[in-house]
Design a protein around this motif. Structure first.
Motif, PDB file in Angstrom:
ATOM      1  N   GLY A  30       0.838  -1.201   0.000  1.00  0.00           N
ATOM      2  CA  GLY A  30       0.000   0.000   0.000  1.00  0.00           C
ATOM      3  C   GLY A  30       0.868   1.244   0.000  1.00  0.00           C
ATOM      4  O   GLY A  30       1.739   1.397  -0.850  1.00  0.00           O
ATOM      5  N   THR A  31       0.637   2.126   0.964  1.00  0.00           N
ATOM      6  CA  THR A  31       1.399   3.375   1.042  1.00  0.00           C
ATOM      7  C   THR A  31       2.675   3.244   1.860  1.00  0.00           C
ATOM      8  O   THR A  31       3.412   4.220   2.019  1.00  0.00           O
ATOM      9  N   LEU A  32       2.942   2.058   2.386  1.00  0.00           N
ATOM     10  CA  LEU A  32       4.110   1.840   3.227  1.00  0.00           C
ATOM     11  C   LEU A  32       5.209   1.142   2.455  1.00  0.00           C
ATOM     12  O   LEU A  32       4.953   0.371   1.536  1.00  0.00           O
ATOM     13  N   GLU A  33       6.460   1.412   2.843  1.00  0.00           N
ATOM     14  CA  GLU A  33       7.569   0.681   2.255  1.00  0.00           C
ATOM     15  C   GLU A  33       8.714   0.529   3.248  1.00  0.00           C
ATOM     16  O   GLU A  33       8.876   1.344   4.158  1.00  0.00           O
ATOM     17  N   ARG A  70       1.769   0.427  10.148  1.00  0.00           N
ATOM     18  CA  ARG A  70       0.391   0.840   9.891  1.00  0.00           C
ATOM     19  C   ARG A  70      -0.279   1.290  11.194  1.00  0.00           C
ATOM     20  O   ARG A  70      -0.953   2.320  11.248  1.00  0.00           O
ATOM     21  N   SER A  71      -0.101   0.528  12.246  1.00  0.00           N
ATOM     22  CA  SER A  71      -0.690   0.859  13.534  1.00  0.00           C
ATOM     23  C   SER A  71      -0.164   2.199  14.051  1.00  0.00           C
ATOM     24  O   SER A  71      -0.933   3.046  14.527  1.00  0.00           O
ATOM     25  N   SER A  72       1.136   2.420  13.947  1.00  0.00           N
ATOM     26  CA  SER A  72       1.739   3.680  14.391  1.00  0.00           C
ATOM     27  C   SER A  72       1.172   4.853  13.610  1.00  0.00           C
ATOM     28  O   SER A  72       0.868   5.910  14.179  1.00  0.00           O
ATOM     29  N   PHE A  73       1.021   4.673  12.292  1.00  0.00           N
ATOM     30  CA  PHE A  73       0.495   5.755  11.469  1.00  0.00           C
ATOM     31  C   PHE A  73      -0.957   6.049  11.799  1.00  0.00           C
ATOM     32  O   PHE A  73      -1.350   7.212  11.913  1.00  0.00           O
ATOM     33  N   VAL A  74      -1.755   5.012  11.945  1.00  0.00           N
ATOM     34  CA  VAL A  74      -3.175   5.194  12.276  1.00  0.00           C
ATOM     35  C   VAL A  74      -3.302   5.925  13.613  1.00  0.00           C
ATOM     36  O   VAL A  74      -4.104   6.862  13.749  1.00  0.00           O
ATOM     37  N   ASP A  75      -2.510   5.532  14.608  1.00  0.00           N
ATOM     38  CA  ASP A  75      -2.543   6.209  15.911  1.00  0.00           C
ATOM     39  C   ASP A  75      -2.176   7.686  15.772  1.00  0.00           C
ATOM     40  O   ASP A  75      -2.829   8.554  16.350  1.00  0.00           O
ATOM     41  N   ALA A  76      -1.125   7.966  15.000  1.00  0.00           N
ATOM     42  CA  ALA A  76      -0.704   9.356  14.804  1.00  0.00           C
ATOM     43  C   ALA A  76      -1.784  10.150  14.074  1.00  0.00           C
ATOM     44  O   ALA A  76      -2.075  11.305  14.425  1.00  0.00           O
ATOM     45  N   TYR A  77      -2.408   9.528  13.090  1.00  0.00           N
ATOM     46  CA  TYR A  77      -3.445  10.212  12.322  1.00  0.00           C
ATOM     47  C   TYR A  77      -4.667  10.519  13.191  1.00  0.00           C
ATOM     48  O   TYR A  77      -5.259  11.598  13.091  1.00  0.00           O
ATOM     49  N   LYS A  78      -5.002   9.605  14.084  1.00  0.00           N
ATOM     50  CA  LYS A  78      -6.122   9.843  14.999  1.00  0.00           C
ATOM     51  C   LYS A  78      -5.830  11.025  15.923  1.00  0.00           C
ATOM     52  O   LYS A  78      -6.722  11.824  16.224  1.00  0.00           O
ATOM     53  N   ARG A  79      -4.600  11.168  16.360  1.00  0.00           N
ATOM     54  CA  ARG A  79      -4.237  12.314  17.212  1.00  0.00           C
ATOM     55  C   ARG A  79      -4.273  13.619  16.409  1.00  0.00           C
ATOM     56  O   ARG A  79      -4.563  14.683  16.958  1.00  0.00           O
ATOM     57  N   TYR A  80      -4.006  13.522  15.125  1.00  0.00           N
ATOM     58  CA  TYR A  80      -3.984  14.688  14.237  1.00  0.00           C
ATOM     59  C   TYR A  80      -5.391  15.231  13.990  1.00  0.00           C
ATOM     60  O   TYR A  80      -5.592  16.423  13.887  1.00  0.00           O
TER      61      TYR A  80
END
Length: 81
Positions: A30-33, A70-80
Motif C-alpha cells: 500500500g502506502t508503506l515501504e 500501519r498501527s503507528s500511522f493510524v494512531d498518529a493520524y487519529k491524534r492529528y
C-alpha cells in the motif's frame, strides 16, 4: 539505480535494485515501504545470494513490521484529527 529483479509475494511487492555496489531490497505494501541496503561484497552469489537471504522467517518479520508501521500511522493520524 537499476532494477535487478522482482519477486512475487501475495502480501507485498518485493523489488531488488542495484546501486553503488549495494543491493537494495524494497518491500511495498500500500502506502508503506521498507528498504534494506546490503553491500554487494557481503553477499555470496550475487542476486541469487540475496534471494537466499529473503527466507520465510525474514518475510514474516517484514510483514510484522508493516503491521507495526500501519498501527503507528493510524494512531498518529487519529491524534492529528
Amino acid at each position: 539505480m537499476r532494477v535487478l529483479a522482482e519477486l512475487p509475494h501475495p502480501s507485498f511487492k518485493i523489488s531488488l535494485f542495484g546501486m553503488n555496489q549495494k543491493f537494495i531490497i524494497k518491500f511495498e505494501q500500500g502506502t508503506l515501504e521498507q528498504s534494506y541496503k546490503i553491500a554487494e561484497t557481503d553477499i555470496i552469489g550475487g542476486v541469487n545470494g540475496v534471494f537466499e537471504l529473503i527466507d520465510e522467517a525474514f518475510l514474516k518479520k517484514v510483514e510484522d513490521t508493516f503491521q507495526q508501521m500501519r498501527s503507528s500511522f493510524v494512531d498518529a493520524y487519529k491524534r492529528y484529527e
